[in-house]
Write an enzyme that holds these catalytic residues in place. Structure first.
Site, PDB file in Angstrom:
ATOM      1  N   CYS A   1      13.478  44.615 -15.883  1.00  0.00           N
ATOM      2  CA  CYS A   1      12.272  45.337 -15.472  1.00  0.00           C
ATOM      3  C   CYS A   1      12.483  46.847 -15.422  1.00  0.00           C
ATOM      4  O   CYS A   1      11.524  47.611 -15.471  1.00  0.00           O
ATOM      5  CB  CYS A   1      11.801  44.825 -14.116  1.00  0.00           C
ATOM      6  SG  CYS A   1      11.498  43.062 -14.147  1.00  0.00           S
TER       7      CYS A   1
ATOM      8  N   HIS B   1       6.330  49.422 -11.806  1.00  0.00           N
ATOM      9  CA  HIS B   1       6.520  48.176 -12.551  1.00  0.00           C
ATOM     10  C   HIS B   1       5.569  47.123 -11.987  1.00  0.00           C
ATOM     11  O   HIS B   1       5.361  47.050 -10.772  1.00  0.00           O
ATOM     12  CB  HIS B   1       7.971  47.738 -12.415  1.00  0.00           C
ATOM     13  CG  HIS B   1       8.202  46.341 -12.859  1.00  0.00           C
ATOM     14  ND1 HIS B   1       7.794  45.887 -14.089  1.00  0.00           N
ATOM     15  CD2 HIS B   1       8.786  45.280 -12.238  1.00  0.00           C
ATOM     16  CE1 HIS B   1       8.112  44.601 -14.205  1.00  0.00           C
ATOM     17  NE2 HIS B   1       8.710  44.214 -13.095  1.00  0.00           N
TER      18      HIS B   1
ATOM     19  N   ASN C   1       3.677  39.760 -15.149  1.00  0.00           N
ATOM     20  CA  ASN C   1       4.858  40.620 -15.236  1.00  0.00           C
ATOM     21  C   ASN C   1       5.397  40.547 -16.668  1.00  0.00           C
ATOM     22  O   ASN C   1       5.877  39.506 -17.101  1.00  0.00           O
ATOM     23  CB  ASN C   1       5.906  40.124 -14.223  1.00  0.00           C
ATOM     24  CG  ASN C   1       7.167  40.976 -14.211  1.00  0.00           C
ATOM     25  OD1 ASN C   1       7.381  41.805 -15.096  1.00  0.00           O
ATOM     26  ND2 ASN C   1       8.012  40.759 -13.222  1.00  0.00           N
TER      27      ASN C   1
HETATM   28  N1  COA Z   1       1.837  27.416  -7.155  1.00  0.00           N
HETATM   29  C1  COA Z   1       1.671  26.785  -5.984  1.00  0.00           C
HETATM   30  N2  COA Z   1       2.643  26.710  -5.051  1.00  0.00           N
HETATM   31  C2  COA Z   1       3.805  27.301  -5.327  1.00  0.00           C
HETATM   32  C3  COA Z   1       4.040  27.990  -6.530  1.00  0.00           C
HETATM   33  C4  COA Z   1       2.990  28.018  -7.464  1.00  0.00           C
HETATM   34  N3  COA Z   1       3.104  28.655  -8.634  1.00  0.00           N
HETATM   35  N4  COA Z   1       5.293  28.478  -6.492  1.00  0.00           N
HETATM   36  C5  COA Z   1       5.830  28.113  -5.330  1.00  0.00           C
HETATM   37  N5  COA Z   1       4.945  27.411  -4.619  1.00  0.00           N
HETATM   38  C6  COA Z   1       5.105  26.831  -3.285  1.00  0.00           C
HETATM   39  C7  COA Z   1       6.539  26.643  -2.916  1.00  0.00           C
HETATM   40  O1  COA Z   1       7.038  25.442  -3.407  1.00  0.00           O
HETATM   41  C8  COA Z   1       6.485  26.669  -1.404  1.00  0.00           C
HETATM   42  O2  COA Z   1       6.074  25.429  -0.959  1.00  0.00           O
HETATM   43  P1  COA Z   1       6.723  24.790   0.369  1.00  0.00           P
HETATM   44  O3  COA Z   1       6.360  25.752   1.461  1.00  0.00           O
HETATM   45  O4  COA Z   1       6.070  23.465   0.455  1.00  0.00           O
HETATM   46  O5  COA Z   1       8.191  24.737   0.119  1.00  0.00           O
HETATM   47  C9  COA Z   1       5.346  27.638  -1.113  1.00  0.00           C
HETATM   48  O6  COA Z   1       4.581  27.730  -2.329  1.00  0.00           O
HETATM   49  C10 COA Z   1       5.814  29.011  -0.713  1.00  0.00           C
HETATM   50  O7  COA Z   1       6.795  29.440  -1.628  1.00  0.00           O
HETATM   51  P2  COA Z   1       7.578  30.737  -1.422  1.00  0.00           P
HETATM   52  O8  COA Z   1       8.625  30.846  -2.466  1.00  0.00           O
HETATM   53  O9  COA Z   1       7.968  30.878   0.009  1.00  0.00           O
HETATM   54  O10 COA Z   1       6.422  31.794  -1.714  1.00  0.00           O
HETATM   55  P3  COA Z   1       6.458  33.333  -1.533  1.00  0.00           P
HETATM   56  O11 COA Z   1       5.453  33.715  -0.530  1.00  0.00           O
HETATM   57  O12 COA Z   1       7.834  33.880  -1.394  1.00  0.00           O
HETATM   58  O13 COA Z   1       5.900  33.822  -2.947  1.00  0.00           O
HETATM   59  C11 COA Z   1       6.653  34.822  -4.985  1.00  0.00           C
HETATM   60  C12 COA Z   1       6.650  33.569  -4.104  1.00  0.00           C
HETATM   61  C13 COA Z   1       7.494  34.505  -6.193  1.00  0.00           C
HETATM   62  C14 COA Z   1       5.244  35.119  -5.399  1.00  0.00           C
HETATM   63  C15 COA Z   1       7.213  36.007  -4.180  1.00  0.00           C
HETATM   64  O14 COA Z   1       8.402  35.659  -3.542  1.00  0.00           O
HETATM   65  C16 COA Z   1       7.465  37.208  -5.036  1.00  0.00           C
HETATM   66  O15 COA Z   1       6.545  37.774  -5.587  1.00  0.00           O
HETATM   67  N6  COA Z   1       8.706  37.672  -5.151  1.00  0.00           N
HETATM   68  C17 COA Z   1       9.075  38.802  -5.961  1.00  0.00           C
HETATM   69  C18 COA Z   1       8.951  38.431  -7.381  1.00  0.00           C
HETATM   70  C19 COA Z   1       9.266  39.515  -8.314  1.00  0.00           C
HETATM   71  O16 COA Z   1       8.905  40.609  -8.087  1.00  0.00           O
HETATM   72  N7  COA Z   1       9.937  39.162  -9.394  1.00  0.00           N
HETATM   73  C20 COA Z   1      10.223  40.013 -10.473  1.00  0.00           C
HETATM   74  C21 COA Z   1      11.237  41.006 -10.107  1.00  0.00           C
HETATM   75  S1  COA Z   1      11.059  42.442 -10.966  1.00  0.00           S
END
Ligand code: COA
Length: 335
Positions: free
Chosen positions: A115, A262, A292
Protein backbone atom coordinates in the site's frame (compact mmCIF):
# COMPACT_ATOMS: atom_id res chain seq x y z
CA UNK A 1 24.94 21.03 -9.46
CA UNK A 2 21.94 22.78 -7.96
CA UNK A 3 19.13 20.41 -7.07
CA UNK A 4 15.83 20.95 -8.81
CA UNK A 5 12.34 19.78 -7.99
CA UNK A 6 10.21 17.16 -9.68
CA UNK A 7 6.54 17.53 -10.48
CA UNK A 8 3.63 15.34 -11.59
CA UNK A 9 2.85 16.46 -15.15
CA UNK A 10 0.27 13.84 -16.14
CA UNK A 11 -2.06 11.35 -14.48
CA UNK A 12 -3.95 8.35 -15.85
CA UNK A 13 -6.18 5.57 -14.58
CA UNK A 14 -7.57 2.29 -15.78
CA UNK A 15 -10.27 0.23 -14.07
CA UNK A 16 -11.60 -3.09 -15.32
CA UNK A 17 -15.17 -2.70 -16.60
CA UNK A 18 -16.63 -5.40 -14.33
CA UNK A 19 -18.26 -3.87 -11.24
CA UNK A 20 -18.67 -6.20 -8.25
CA UNK A 21 -21.12 -4.85 -5.69
CA UNK A 22 -21.43 -5.95 -2.07
CA UNK A 23 -24.67 -7.67 -3.08
CA UNK A 24 -22.71 -9.65 -5.71
CA UNK A 25 -20.38 -10.90 -2.96
CA UNK A 26 -23.31 -12.16 -0.88
CA UNK A 27 -23.84 -14.74 -3.65
CA UNK A 28 -20.45 -16.39 -3.01
CA UNK A 29 -19.96 -15.88 0.75
CA UNK A 30 -21.84 -15.12 3.96
CA UNK A 31 -21.62 -11.37 4.16
CA UNK A 32 -23.89 -8.37 3.78
CA UNK A 33 -23.87 -4.96 2.17
CA UNK A 34 -24.51 -3.51 5.61
CA UNK A 35 -21.50 -5.23 7.26
CA UNK A 36 -19.12 -4.20 4.48
CA UNK A 37 -20.33 -0.60 4.31
CA UNK A 38 -20.40 -0.14 8.07
CA UNK A 39 -16.88 -1.47 8.66
CA UNK A 40 -15.13 -0.25 5.51
CA UNK A 41 -17.25 2.26 3.57
CA UNK A 42 -16.93 0.09 0.44
CA UNK A 43 -19.96 -0.27 -1.88
CA UNK A 44 -18.34 -1.86 -4.92
CA UNK A 45 -15.01 -2.75 -6.48
CA UNK A 46 -13.75 -3.78 -9.92
CA UNK A 47 -12.52 -7.23 -10.95
CA UNK A 48 -10.85 -8.24 -14.18
CA UNK A 49 -13.13 -10.58 -16.13
CA UNK A 50 -10.52 -12.29 -18.27
CA UNK A 51 -6.83 -13.11 -17.96
CA UNK A 52 -5.33 -9.66 -17.54
CA UNK A 53 -2.17 -8.97 -15.59
CA UNK A 54 -1.31 -5.92 -13.51
CA UNK A 55 1.03 -4.75 -16.31
CA UNK A 56 -1.82 -4.59 -18.81
CA UNK A 57 -3.95 -2.47 -16.48
CA UNK A 58 -0.88 -0.36 -15.75
CA UNK A 59 -0.07 0.14 -19.45
CA UNK A 60 -3.58 1.47 -20.10
CA UNK A 61 -3.27 3.93 -17.19
CA UNK A 62 0.23 4.89 -18.35
CA UNK A 63 -1.00 5.68 -21.87
CA UNK A 64 -3.50 8.17 -20.48
CA UNK A 65 -0.93 9.77 -18.14
CA UNK A 66 1.54 10.10 -21.03
CA UNK A 67 -1.15 11.58 -23.29
CA UNK A 68 -2.07 14.14 -20.66
CA UNK A 69 1.60 15.01 -20.17
CA UNK A 70 2.04 15.34 -23.95
CA UNK A 71 4.91 12.82 -23.84
CA UNK A 72 5.69 9.44 -25.37
CA UNK A 73 6.65 6.29 -23.47
CA UNK A 74 10.07 6.22 -25.15
CA UNK A 75 10.81 9.65 -23.65
CA UNK A 76 10.78 8.15 -20.13
CA UNK A 77 14.21 7.67 -18.57
CA UNK A 78 12.90 5.39 -15.83
CA UNK A 79 9.84 3.19 -15.51
CA UNK A 80 8.62 2.19 -12.05
CA UNK A 81 5.81 -0.22 -11.27
CA UNK A 82 4.41 -0.35 -7.73
CA UNK A 83 2.51 -3.57 -7.06
CA UNK A 84 1.98 -6.45 -4.64
CA UNK A 85 0.36 -8.54 -7.37
CA UNK A 86 2.95 -8.61 -10.16
CA UNK A 87 2.15 -10.52 -13.35
CA UNK A 88 4.89 -13.03 -12.53
CA UNK A 89 7.21 -13.66 -9.57
CA UNK A 90 9.84 -12.49 -12.01
CA UNK A 91 10.57 -10.64 -14.23
CA UNK A 92 9.22 -7.33 -12.96
CA UNK A 93 5.84 -6.03 -14.13
CA UNK A 94 7.77 -2.86 -15.01
CA UNK A 95 9.53 -4.91 -17.70
CA UNK A 96 6.33 -6.53 -18.92
CA UNK A 97 4.65 -3.12 -19.09
CA UNK A 98 7.64 -1.62 -20.94
CA UNK A 99 7.07 -4.25 -23.62
CA UNK A 100 3.38 -3.35 -23.84
CA UNK A 101 4.33 0.32 -24.18
CA UNK A 102 6.89 -0.48 -26.87
CA UNK A 103 9.79 0.86 -24.80
CA UNK A 104 13.24 -0.70 -25.17
CA UNK A 105 16.39 -0.21 -23.17
CA UNK A 106 15.06 2.09 -20.42
CA UNK A 107 15.63 1.37 -16.74
CA UNK A 108 12.57 -0.38 -15.30
CA UNK A 109 11.87 -2.01 -11.97
CA UNK A 110 9.10 -2.88 -9.53
CA UNK A 111 8.54 -1.29 -6.14
CA UNK A 112 7.25 -4.06 -3.88
CA UNK A 113 5.98 -2.03 -0.97
CA UNK A 114 2.30 -2.85 -1.03
CA UNK A 115 0.00 0.00 0.00
CA UNK A 116 2.99 2.34 0.42
CA UNK A 117 4.38 1.40 -2.99
CA UNK A 118 3.23 4.49 -4.86
CA UNK A 119 4.66 6.95 -2.32
CA UNK A 120 7.91 4.95 -2.15
CA UNK A 121 7.97 5.04 -5.97
CA UNK A 122 7.35 8.77 -5.95
CA UNK A 123 10.32 9.23 -3.60
CA UNK A 124 12.54 7.23 -5.98
CA UNK A 125 11.30 9.17 -9.03
CA UNK A 126 11.85 12.45 -7.19
CA UNK A 127 15.46 11.53 -6.28
CA UNK A 128 16.27 10.46 -9.85
CA UNK A 129 14.94 13.74 -11.21
CA UNK A 130 16.42 15.92 -8.43
CA UNK A 131 19.90 14.54 -8.95
CA UNK A 132 19.68 14.89 -12.74
CA UNK A 133 19.77 11.13 -13.37
CA UNK A 134 16.39 11.30 -15.10
CA UNK A 135 14.38 14.01 -16.81
CA UNK A 136 11.13 12.09 -16.91
CA UNK A 137 9.85 9.10 -14.95
CA UNK A 138 6.75 6.96 -15.45
CA UNK A 139 5.37 5.65 -12.15
CA UNK A 140 2.48 3.21 -12.18
CA UNK A 141 0.53 1.55 -9.38
CA UNK A 142 -1.31 -1.52 -10.63
CA UNK A 143 -2.98 -4.46 -8.95
CA UNK A 144 -4.96 -7.59 -9.76
CA UNK A 145 -6.26 -8.86 -6.43
CA UNK A 146 -9.32 -10.75 -7.62
CA UNK A 147 -7.35 -13.81 -8.78
CA UNK A 148 -5.56 -14.12 -5.41
CA UNK A 149 -8.20 -13.72 -2.72
CA UNK A 150 -10.36 -16.37 -1.08
CA UNK A 151 -13.82 -15.58 -2.42
CA UNK A 152 -15.63 -17.80 0.09
CA UNK A 153 -16.93 -17.29 3.64
CA UNK A 154 -13.56 -18.57 4.93
CA UNK A 155 -11.75 -15.59 3.39
CA UNK A 156 -14.43 -12.93 3.69
CA UNK A 157 -12.62 -10.65 6.16
CA UNK A 158 -9.91 -9.95 3.56
CA UNK A 159 -11.71 -10.64 0.29
CA UNK A 160 -14.42 -7.98 0.57
CA UNK A 161 -11.83 -5.20 0.93
CA UNK A 162 -9.71 -5.54 -2.19
CA UNK A 163 -10.26 -4.53 -5.80
CA UNK A 164 -8.36 -4.44 -9.10
CA UNK A 165 -7.17 -1.30 -10.87
CA UNK A 166 -4.28 0.85 -11.96
CA UNK A 167 -3.25 4.48 -12.05
CA UNK A 168 -0.17 6.24 -13.35
CA UNK A 169 1.81 9.44 -13.00
CA UNK A 170 4.42 11.04 -15.23
CA UNK A 171 7.01 12.92 -13.18
CA UNK A 172 9.29 15.52 -14.77
CA UNK A 173 11.86 18.12 -13.79
CA UNK A 174 10.49 21.37 -12.36
CA UNK A 175 12.83 24.38 -12.26
CA UNK A 176 10.74 26.33 -9.70
CA UNK A 177 11.91 25.10 -6.25
CA UNK A 178 8.65 26.17 -4.61
CA UNK A 179 6.58 23.86 -6.86
CA UNK A 180 6.19 20.14 -7.28
CA UNK A 181 7.22 17.45 -4.81
CA UNK A 182 8.46 19.32 -1.75
CA UNK A 183 9.50 16.29 0.30
CA UNK A 184 8.90 12.58 0.81
CA UNK A 185 9.09 10.59 4.06
CA UNK A 186 9.50 6.82 4.13
CA UNK A 187 9.28 4.39 7.05
CA UNK A 188 9.19 0.64 7.69
CA UNK A 189 9.02 -1.73 10.65
CA UNK A 190 9.48 -5.42 9.85
CA UNK A 191 8.48 -6.43 13.38
CA UNK A 192 4.88 -6.78 12.20
CA UNK A 193 5.57 -8.50 8.86
CA UNK A 194 3.23 -11.41 9.61
CA UNK A 195 0.27 -9.22 10.65
CA UNK A 196 -0.50 -8.55 6.99
CA UNK A 197 1.13 -10.91 4.56
CA UNK A 198 0.97 -13.51 1.86
CA UNK A 199 3.03 -16.48 2.96
CA UNK A 200 2.99 -18.84 0.02
CA UNK A 201 4.30 -19.72 -2.50
CA UNK A 202 7.68 -18.47 -1.33
CA UNK A 203 11.37 -19.28 -1.21
CA UNK A 204 11.30 -20.11 2.51
CA UNK A 205 9.28 -23.28 1.83
CA UNK A 206 10.67 -26.41 0.20
CA UNK A 207 8.94 -27.07 -2.10
CA UNK A 208 7.74 -23.53 -2.58
CA UNK A 209 4.20 -24.69 -3.26
CA UNK A 210 2.61 -27.82 -1.75
CA UNK A 211 -0.97 -29.09 -1.40
CA UNK A 212 -1.07 -28.34 2.38
CA UNK A 213 -0.74 -24.63 1.58
CA UNK A 214 -4.18 -24.79 0.00
CA UNK A 215 -5.84 -26.29 3.10
CA UNK A 216 -7.00 -25.33 6.59
CA UNK A 217 -9.00 -22.48 8.05
CA UNK A 218 -6.57 -19.92 6.59
CA UNK A 219 -4.91 -21.36 3.47
CA UNK A 220 -1.41 -19.92 3.16
CA UNK A 221 -1.81 -19.06 -0.53
CA UNK A 222 -4.26 -16.27 0.35
CA UNK A 223 -3.41 -12.96 2.00
CA UNK A 224 -3.76 -12.96 5.79
CA UNK A 225 -4.59 -9.85 7.76
CA UNK A 226 -4.96 -9.23 11.48
CA UNK A 227 -7.53 -6.53 10.73
CA UNK A 228 -7.80 -4.97 14.20
CA UNK A 229 -4.04 -4.85 14.62
CA UNK A 230 -3.55 -3.23 11.21
CA UNK A 231 -6.32 -0.73 11.98
CA UNK A 232 -4.72 0.34 15.27
CA UNK A 233 -1.31 0.91 13.74
CA UNK A 234 -2.72 2.69 10.70
CA UNK A 235 -4.61 5.28 12.75
CA UNK A 236 -1.38 6.11 14.62
CA UNK A 237 1.11 6.05 11.75
CA UNK A 238 -1.03 8.09 9.31
CA UNK A 239 -1.21 11.28 11.44
CA UNK A 240 2.48 10.90 12.39
CA UNK A 241 3.70 10.75 8.82
CA UNK A 242 1.34 13.50 7.63
CA UNK A 243 2.54 15.85 10.40
CA UNK A 244 6.13 14.89 9.60
CA UNK A 245 5.68 16.03 5.98
CA UNK A 246 3.97 19.26 6.99
CA UNK A 247 6.47 20.22 9.67
CA UNK A 248 9.45 19.40 7.39
CA UNK A 249 8.15 22.19 5.16
CA UNK A 250 7.21 24.64 7.89
CA UNK A 251 3.49 24.02 7.37
CA UNK A 252 0.61 23.05 9.62
CA UNK A 253 -2.63 21.15 9.09
CA UNK A 254 -4.36 24.48 8.45
CA UNK A 255 -2.16 25.06 5.37
CA UNK A 256 -3.17 21.73 3.85
CA UNK A 257 -5.58 22.02 0.92
CA UNK A 258 -6.07 18.31 0.33
CA UNK A 259 -5.03 15.08 2.02
CA UNK A 260 -5.11 12.00 -0.20
CA UNK A 261 -4.74 9.03 2.10
CA UNK A 262 -4.36 5.45 0.96
CA UNK A 263 -7.82 3.97 0.55
CA UNK A 264 -7.73 0.97 2.90
CA UNK A 265 -10.80 1.63 4.96
CA UNK A 266 -13.02 4.70 5.14
CA UNK A 267 -13.21 4.34 8.93
CA UNK A 268 -9.42 4.61 9.23
CA UNK A 269 -9.46 7.78 7.13
CA UNK A 270 -12.34 9.26 9.13
CA UNK A 271 -10.45 8.66 12.38
CA UNK A 272 -7.34 10.28 10.90
CA UNK A 273 -9.41 13.30 9.80
CA UNK A 274 -10.94 13.57 13.25
CA UNK A 275 -7.57 13.33 15.00
CA UNK A 276 -6.01 15.99 12.80
CA UNK A 277 -9.18 18.11 12.96
CA UNK A 278 -9.41 18.25 9.18
CA UNK A 279 -12.36 19.96 7.55
CA UNK A 280 -14.36 17.73 5.21
CA UNK A 281 -13.05 19.48 2.10
CA UNK A 282 -9.46 18.77 3.18
CA UNK A 283 -9.69 15.02 2.49
CA UNK A 284 -10.51 13.00 -0.62
CA UNK A 285 -11.84 9.43 -0.55
CA UNK A 286 -13.11 7.15 -3.31
CA UNK A 287 -12.87 3.75 -1.59
CA UNK A 288 -16.66 3.39 -1.86
CA UNK A 289 -16.31 2.66 -5.59
CA UNK A 290 -13.02 0.73 -5.82
CA UNK A 291 -12.25 -0.88 -2.47
CA UNK A 292 -8.58 -1.10 -1.55
CA UNK A 293 -6.47 -1.20 -4.71
CA UNK A 294 -3.21 -1.07 -2.65
CA UNK A 295 -0.46 0.54 -4.77
CA UNK A 296 -3.01 1.98 -7.21
CA UNK A 297 -5.21 3.60 -4.56
CA UNK A 298 -3.34 6.89 -4.02
CA UNK A 299 -2.78 7.77 -7.70
CA UNK A 300 -6.37 6.71 -8.44
CA UNK A 301 -7.68 9.05 -5.74
CA UNK A 302 -5.30 11.83 -6.85
CA UNK A 303 -6.52 11.45 -10.43
CA UNK A 304 -10.16 11.70 -9.39
CA UNK A 305 -9.51 14.61 -7.02
CA UNK A 306 -7.87 16.55 -9.86
CA UNK A 307 -10.73 15.64 -12.24
CA UNK A 308 -13.26 16.82 -9.66
CA UNK A 309 -11.53 20.22 -9.44
CA UNK A 310 -10.39 19.56 -5.85
CA UNK A 311 -6.69 20.23 -6.64
CA UNK A 312 -6.13 23.72 -7.97
CA UNK A 313 -2.84 25.12 -9.20
CA UNK A 314 -0.74 26.06 -6.16
CA UNK A 315 -2.68 23.78 -3.79
CA UNK A 316 -0.79 22.05 -0.97
CA UNK A 317 -1.47 18.32 -1.30
CA UNK A 318 -0.34 15.56 1.03
CA UNK A 319 -0.25 11.90 0.00
CA UNK A 320 -0.10 9.42 2.87
CA UNK A 321 0.17 5.64 2.93
CA UNK A 322 0.24 2.75 5.38
CA UNK A 323 0.43 -0.95 4.66
CA UNK A 324 2.08 -4.34 4.92
CA UNK A 325 5.62 -4.47 6.21
CA UNK A 326 4.52 -2.44 8.08
CA UNK A 327 5.47 0.45 5.84
CA UNK A 328 4.20 4.01 5.94
CA UNK A 329 5.08 7.07 3.93
CA UNK A 330 4.03 10.56 2.90
CA UNK A 331 4.73 13.15 0.22
CA UNK A 332 3.99 16.85 0.28
CA UNK A 333 3.29 18.47 -3.07
CA UNK A 334 2.77 22.07 -4.17
CA UNK A 335 0.50 21.49 -7.18
N1 COA B 1 -18.92 -10.11 6.26
C1 COA B 1 -19.61 -10.38 7.37
N2 COA B 1 -19.01 -10.67 8.55
C2 COA B 1 -17.68 -10.67 8.57
C3 COA B 1 -16.90 -10.38 7.44
C4 COA B 1 -17.58 -10.10 6.25
N3 COA B 1 -16.94 -9.80 5.11
N4 COA B 1 -15.60 -10.46 7.80
C5 COA B 1 -15.56 -10.79 9.09
N5 COA B 1 -16.80 -10.91 9.57
C6 COA B 1 -17.22 -11.25 10.93
C7 COA B 1 -16.14 -11.93 11.70
O1 COA B 1 -16.14 -13.30 11.46
C8 COA B 1 -16.52 -11.60 13.13
O2 COA B 1 -17.53 -12.46 13.53
P1 COA B 1 -17.55 -13.04 15.02
O3 COA B 1 -17.68 -11.83 15.90
O4 COA B 1 -18.73 -13.94 15.02
O5 COA B 1 -16.25 -13.74 15.21
C9 COA B 1 -17.14 -10.22 13.02
O6 COA B 1 -17.48 -10.05 11.63
C10 COA B 1 -16.21 -9.11 13.43
O7 COA B 1 -14.96 -9.30 12.81
P2 COA B 1 -13.75 -8.43 13.13
O8 COA B 1 -12.56 -8.96 12.43
O9 COA B 1 -13.67 -8.20 14.60
O10 COA B 1 -14.21 -7.07 12.45
P3 COA B 1 -13.53 -5.68 12.53
O11 COA B 1 -14.45 -4.73 13.17
O12 COA B 1 -12.12 -5.73 13.01
O13 COA B 1 -13.48 -5.28 10.98
C11 COA B 1 -11.92 -5.08 9.18
C12 COA B 1 -12.68 -6.03 10.11
C13 COA B 1 -11.06 -5.94 8.28
C14 COA B 1 -12.91 -4.31 8.36
C15 COA B 1 -11.08 -4.10 10.02
O14 COA B 1 -10.35 -4.78 10.99
C16 COA B 1 -10.14 -3.30 9.19
O15 COA B 1 -10.56 -2.52 8.36
N6 COA B 1 -8.83 -3.42 9.40
C17 COA B 1 -7.82 -2.72 8.65
C18 COA B 1 -7.78 -3.26 7.28
C19 COA B 1 -6.81 -2.60 6.40
O16 COA B 1 -6.69 -1.44 6.44
N7 COA B 1 -6.15 -3.40 5.59
C20 COA B 1 -5.28 -2.96 4.57
C21 COA B 1 -4.04 -2.42 5.14
S1 COA B 1 -3.36 -1.23 4.17
Amino acid sequence: MALRNSRIVGLGKHLPAKVVTNADLTRVMETSDEWIQQRTGIRERRYIDQDTGAAELGAAAAREALDRAGLRADQMDLILFATLSPDYDFPASACVMSRLLGVRGRAAFDVRNQCSGFVYGLAIADRFVKTGRAQRVLLVGGEVHSTGIDLSTRGRDVAVIFGDGAAAAVIAAEPDPSRGILSTHLHAQGKYAEKLWLEAAASRSRPRLSPDMLEGAKPRIFPYMDGKYVFKHAVTRFPEVILEALSANGCTVKDLDLLIPHQANLRINQMVAMGLELREEQMFNNIDRYGNTTAASIPLALYEAVEAGRVREGALVCLAAFGAGFTWASALIRW
